[in-house]
Design a protein around this motif. Sequence first.
Motif, PDB file in Angstrom:
ATOM      1  N   SER A 155       0.788  -1.303  -0.060  1.00 20.62           N
ATOM      2  CA  SER A 155      -0.091  -0.048   0.136  1.00 20.62           C
ATOM      3  C   SER A 155       0.789   1.181  -0.090  1.00 20.62           C
ATOM      4  O   SER A 155       2.256   1.230   0.204  1.00 20.62           O
ATOM      5  CB  SER A 155      -0.905  -0.119   1.108  1.00 20.62           C
ATOM      6  OG  SER A 155      -0.045   0.395   2.516  1.00 20.62           O
TER       7      SER A 155
ATOM      8  N   GLU B 170      -4.728  -3.559  -4.043  1.00 21.17           N
ATOM      9  CA  GLU B 170      -4.200  -2.641  -2.966  1.00 21.17           C
ATOM     10  C   GLU B 170      -2.720  -2.839  -3.531  1.00 21.17           C
ATOM     11  O   GLU B 170      -2.056  -3.492  -3.723  1.00 21.17           O
ATOM     12  CB  GLU B 170      -4.239  -3.039  -1.623  1.00 21.17           C
ATOM     13  CG  GLU B 170      -5.462  -3.400  -1.154  1.00 21.17           C
ATOM     14  CD  GLU B 170      -6.172  -2.066  -0.349  1.00 21.17           C
ATOM     15  OE1 GLU B 170      -5.353  -0.836  -0.490  1.00 21.17           O
ATOM     16  OE2 GLU B 170      -7.226  -2.085   0.138  1.00 21.17           O
ATOM     17  N   GLY B 171      -2.030  -1.625  -3.100  1.00 21.36           N
ATOM     18  CA  GLY B 171      -0.492  -1.602  -3.537  1.00 21.36           C
ATOM     19  C   GLY B 171      -0.085  -0.209  -3.454  1.00 21.36           C
ATOM     20  O   GLY B 171      -0.842   0.879  -3.503  1.00 21.36           O
TER      21      GLY B 171
ATOM     22  N   THR C 162       0.406   3.508   1.986  1.00 26.48           N
ATOM     23  CA  THR C 162       0.601   3.827   3.493  1.00 26.48           C
ATOM     24  C   THR C 162       1.882   3.246   4.149  1.00 26.48           C
ATOM     25  O   THR C 162       2.726   3.791   4.833  1.00 26.48           O
ATOM     26  CB  THR C 162      -0.681   3.232   4.176  1.00 26.48           C
ATOM     27  OG1 THR C 162      -1.888   3.870   3.762  1.00 26.48           O
ATOM     28  CG2 THR C 162      -0.435   3.582   5.870  1.00 26.48           C
TER      29      THR C 162
ATOM     30  N   LEU D   6       4.898   5.065   2.652  1.00 29.57           N
ATOM     31  CA  LEU D   6       5.110   6.194   3.321  1.00 29.57           C
ATOM     32  C   LEU D   6       5.877   5.938   4.731  1.00 29.57           C
ATOM     33  O   LEU D   6       6.663   6.663   5.324  1.00 29.57           O
ATOM     34  CB  LEU D   6       3.778   6.890   3.769  1.00 29.57           C
ATOM     35  CG  LEU D   6       3.280   7.929   2.507  1.00 29.57           C
ATOM     36  CD1 LEU D   6       1.839   8.190   2.835  1.00 29.57           C
ATOM     37  CD2 LEU D   6       4.078   9.100   2.303  1.00 29.57           C
TER      38      LEU D   6
ATOM     39  N   HIS E  65      -1.836  10.535  -5.547  1.00 29.38           N
ATOM     40  CA  HIS E  65      -2.862  11.154  -6.876  1.00 29.38           C
ATOM     41  C   HIS E  65      -2.275  11.289  -7.916  1.00 29.38           C
ATOM     42  O   HIS E  65      -2.889  11.490  -9.033  1.00 29.38           O
ATOM     43  CB  HIS E  65      -3.417  12.449  -6.215  1.00 29.38           C
ATOM     44  CG  HIS E  65      -4.271  12.570  -4.869  1.00 29.38           C
ATOM     45  ND1 HIS E  65      -4.936  13.505  -4.523  1.00 29.38           N
ATOM     46  CD2 HIS E  65      -4.385  11.446  -4.117  1.00 29.38           C
ATOM     47  CE1 HIS E  65      -5.631  13.192  -3.308  1.00 29.38           C
ATOM     48  NE2 HIS E  65      -5.180  11.849  -3.214  1.00 29.38           N
TER      49      HIS E  65
ATOM     50  N   ASP F 256       3.990  12.876  -1.165  1.00 29.71           N
ATOM     51  CA  ASP F 256       3.077  12.089  -1.139  1.00 29.71           C
ATOM     52  C   ASP F 256       2.227  12.446  -2.505  1.00 29.71           C
ATOM     53  O   ASP F 256       1.440  13.137  -2.828  1.00 29.71           O
ATOM     54  CB  ASP F 256       2.043  12.244  -0.075  1.00 29.71           C
ATOM     55  CG  ASP F 256       1.057  11.225  -0.147  1.00 29.71           C
ATOM     56  OD1 ASP F 256       0.492  10.569  -1.158  1.00 29.71           O
ATOM     57  OD2 ASP F 256       0.127  10.915   0.990  1.00 29.71           O
TER      58      ASP F 256
ATOM     59  N   LYS G 277      -7.300   5.383  -7.423  1.00 30.23           N
ATOM     60  CA  LYS G 277      -6.402   5.824  -7.935  1.00 30.23           C
ATOM     61  C   LYS G 277      -6.018   5.851  -9.548  1.00 30.23           C
ATOM     62  O   LYS G 277      -6.815   5.266 -10.090  1.00 30.23           O
ATOM     63  CB  LYS G 277      -5.041   5.611  -7.043  1.00 30.23           C
ATOM     64  CG  LYS G 277      -5.273   5.708  -5.442  1.00 30.23           C
ATOM     65  CD  LYS G 277      -5.416   7.272  -5.256  1.00 30.23           C
ATOM     66  CE  LYS G 277      -6.103   7.390  -3.826  1.00 30.23           C
ATOM     67  NZ  LYS G 277      -5.120   6.804  -2.578  1.00 30.23           N
TER      68      LYS G 277
ATOM     69  N   SER H  60       0.384   5.457  -4.961  1.00 37.42           N
ATOM     70  CA  SER H  60      -0.945   4.449  -4.406  1.00 37.42           C
ATOM     71  C   SER H  60      -1.531   3.921  -5.628  1.00 37.42           C
ATOM     72  O   SER H  60      -1.791   4.564  -6.550  1.00 37.42           O
ATOM     73  CB  SER H  60      -2.109   5.155  -3.374  1.00 37.42           C
ATOM     74  OG  SER H  60      -3.011   4.369  -3.273  1.00 37.42           O
TER      75      SER H  60
ATOM     76  N   ALA I 144      -3.495   8.991   6.168  1.00 38.79           N
ATOM     77  CA  ALA I 144      -2.155   8.179   5.906  1.00 38.79           C
ATOM     78  C   ALA I 144      -0.901   9.148   5.780  1.00 38.79           C
ATOM     79  O   ALA I 144       0.088   8.986   6.143  1.00 38.79           O
ATOM     80  CB  ALA I 144      -2.032   7.184   4.693  1.00 38.79           C
ATOM     81  N   SER I 145      -0.868  10.222   5.143  1.00 38.99           N
ATOM     82  CA  SER I 145      -0.032  11.304   4.647  1.00 38.99           C
ATOM     83  C   SER I 145       0.811  11.574   6.292  1.00 38.99           C
ATOM     84  O   SER I 145       1.958  12.114   6.371  1.00 38.99           O
ATOM     85  CB  SER I 145      -0.288  12.525   4.172  1.00 38.99           C
ATOM     86  OG  SER I 145      -0.977  12.342   3.061  1.00 38.99           O
TER      87      SER I 145
ATOM     88  N   TYR J  13     -10.766  16.966   1.365  1.00 36.64           N
ATOM     89  CA  TYR J  13     -10.655  16.052   2.538  1.00 36.64           C
ATOM     90  C   TYR J  13     -11.202  16.827   3.572  1.00 36.64           C
ATOM     91  O   TYR J  13     -11.200  17.940   3.723  1.00 36.64           O
ATOM     92  CB  TYR J  13      -9.171  15.714   2.686  1.00 36.64           C
ATOM     93  CG  TYR J  13      -8.584  14.642   1.766  1.00 36.64           C
ATOM     94  CD1 TYR J  13      -8.963  13.302   1.735  1.00 36.64           C
ATOM     95  CD2 TYR J  13      -7.670  15.058   0.884  1.00 36.64           C
ATOM     96  CE1 TYR J  13      -8.528  12.342   1.076  1.00 36.64           C
ATOM     97  CE2 TYR J  13      -7.253  13.997  -0.198  1.00 36.64           C
ATOM     98  CZ  TYR J  13      -7.608  12.748   0.050  1.00 36.64           C
ATOM     99  OH  TYR J  13      -7.099  11.792  -0.735  1.00 36.64           O
TER     100      TYR J  13
ATOM    101  N   HIS K 173      -4.380   1.788  -4.931  1.00 33.24           N
ATOM    102  CA  HIS K 173      -5.740   1.659  -4.649  1.00 33.24           C
ATOM    103  C   HIS K 173      -6.578   1.792  -5.770  1.00 33.24           C
ATOM    104  O   HIS K 173      -6.491   2.769  -6.725  1.00 33.24           O
ATOM    105  CB  HIS K 173      -6.047   2.654  -3.688  1.00 33.24           C
ATOM    106  CG  HIS K 173      -7.255   2.508  -3.161  1.00 33.24           C
ATOM    107  ND1 HIS K 173      -8.528   3.013  -3.614  1.00 33.24           N
ATOM    108  CD2 HIS K 173      -7.872   2.055  -1.816  1.00 33.24           C
ATOM    109  CE1 HIS K 173      -9.524   2.854  -2.761  1.00 33.24           C
ATOM    110  NE2 HIS K 173      -9.361   1.877  -1.710  1.00 33.24           N
TER     111      HIS K 173
ATOM    112  N   PHE L 132      -5.260  12.615   2.911  1.00 34.17           N
ATOM    113  CA  PHE L 132      -5.785  11.727   3.750  1.00 34.17           C
ATOM    114  C   PHE L 132      -5.014  11.354   4.819  1.00 34.17           C
ATOM    115  O   PHE L 132      -3.807  11.695   4.998  1.00 34.17           O
ATOM    116  CB  PHE L 132      -5.697  10.460   2.573  1.00 34.17           C
ATOM    117  CG  PHE L 132      -6.290   9.131   3.190  1.00 34.17           C
ATOM    118  CD1 PHE L 132      -7.630   9.166   3.644  1.00 34.17           C
ATOM    119  CD2 PHE L 132      -5.580   8.108   3.336  1.00 34.17           C
ATOM    120  CE1 PHE L 132      -8.241   7.856   4.194  1.00 34.17           C
ATOM    121  CE2 PHE L 132      -5.999   6.843   3.852  1.00 34.17           C
ATOM    122  CZ  PHE L 132      -7.305   6.847   4.138  1.00 34.17           C
TER     123      PHE L 132
ATOM    124  N   VAL M  78       1.803  16.913  -0.365  1.00 35.34           N
ATOM    125  CA  VAL M  78       0.671  16.079  -1.049  1.00 35.34           C
ATOM    126  C   VAL M  78       0.307  16.804  -2.490  1.00 35.34           C
ATOM    127  O   VAL M  78      -0.070  18.074  -2.341  1.00 35.34           O
ATOM    128  CB  VAL M  78      -0.384  15.972  -0.118  1.00 35.34           C
ATOM    129  CG1 VAL M  78      -1.367  15.177  -0.870  1.00 35.34           C
ATOM    130  CG2 VAL M  78      -0.029  15.410   1.017  1.00 35.34           C
TER     131      VAL M  78
END
Length: 387
Positions: free
Chosen positions: A53, A194-195, A55, A58, A160, A157, A188, A183, A82-83, A331, A185, A80, A131
């Motif tokens: 992921s 997932e990855g 995440t 990161l 996106h 990050d 994305k 990401s 996770a950042s 967000y 996901h 998000f 980001v």
Amino acid sequence: MIPYSRQQIDRNDIKSVIKVLKSDYLTQGPIVKTFEESIAEYCDSKYAVATNSATSALHIACLALGVKKGDIVWTSANSFVASANCALYCGATIDFVDIDPLTFNMSIELLKKKLEQALESNCLPRVIIPVHFAGRSCDMKQIYELSIKYGFSVIEDASHALGGRFTDYPVGNCKYSDVTIFSFHPVKIITTGEGGAATTNSPKIANKMIKLRSHGIERDLDHFEPRATNEIWNYQQIHLGFNYRMSDINAALGLSQLSKLDKFITKRNNIAQKYNGAMQRLGIIPQKMSENIYSSYHLYPARFKESEFGKTQKVVFYRLKSAGIEANIHYIPIHRHPYFEKLGFKEGDFPESESFFKEVISLPVFPSLKNSQQSYIIKILEEIRDT
Ligand SMILES: *Cc1c(COP(=O)(O)O)cnc(C)c1O
């Protein structure tokens, strides 16, 4: 319903995955390696490290840069969670920089001010995580110059922003950063289920991330710590790592998706162009672009100011929903989540991100969005404004 985003999977994607299921490797194997090489080639970086992921990527990027208890990490308040969580996993302290009201990215002006203050009070950040919100790159050259002046490391990050560009460089080439994170996901730009992946030009950082992704285990005899005994040691755990590996099943999907990346980005840019035309006419504020930035348009954030559009975000959101349009909101400012309020953050800390959250709606954008569907979305927005 028209979703705000969705994956696009074709027969070749499916065939690629089935081929792996019939092969010798299911977990990390030769396809992960090929996927990593392809990501590095696309981004024009020296290395790419695939993970399960963004995440995880990161997290190990922070660790590879030495983030630990007592360190400070800054990221954008408009992102998000996770950042920010990656810093907390390392025991570091997290803080935020508010956004620019037009680019919706971390404000360079506010960043400069915050750095000056941090220098005075001797609490400079060890790492800053800009980001690339919605796929629009931050001004990385300016952030890089500040990183030299104040001595912090930079993790982009770019969850996106795969396929986007800043000046002449693809996002992920790390010309102005230490590491870039992507990401995969399903919502994305491309997906592996997932990855995630981290790109870097530093052999030292790449190596550390590779070790941390798989339990901190060393398998290369040349790098073993010496043992006086004569048992058979075929691997040694050197660091405290994790199981953050990507599987070959996921990588096969990613590799197949990567071959369509440029097509996806062109499609997303065409959709954005059409929205841009309508925004001006309707009095809706789009994300500000600039000459030297090519966005991947993971999202199309539209800002509804009641004074200009005549209706609030809330009204627009629910009326879109009742017309079958599943818009979304990106967000909730990270510091407003209950967990972060318990850390001491409060409403009012990052006012621009907070008012953005109350005004923004992410309109549907994904490669298979039909022209007729987009015309319908724009027509509904007109109706909402006028009635
Ligand atoms: C999606 C996303 C992440 C996390 O990605 P995962 O692959 O789901 O872990 C991190 N940061 C941002 C900005 C994201 O949008």
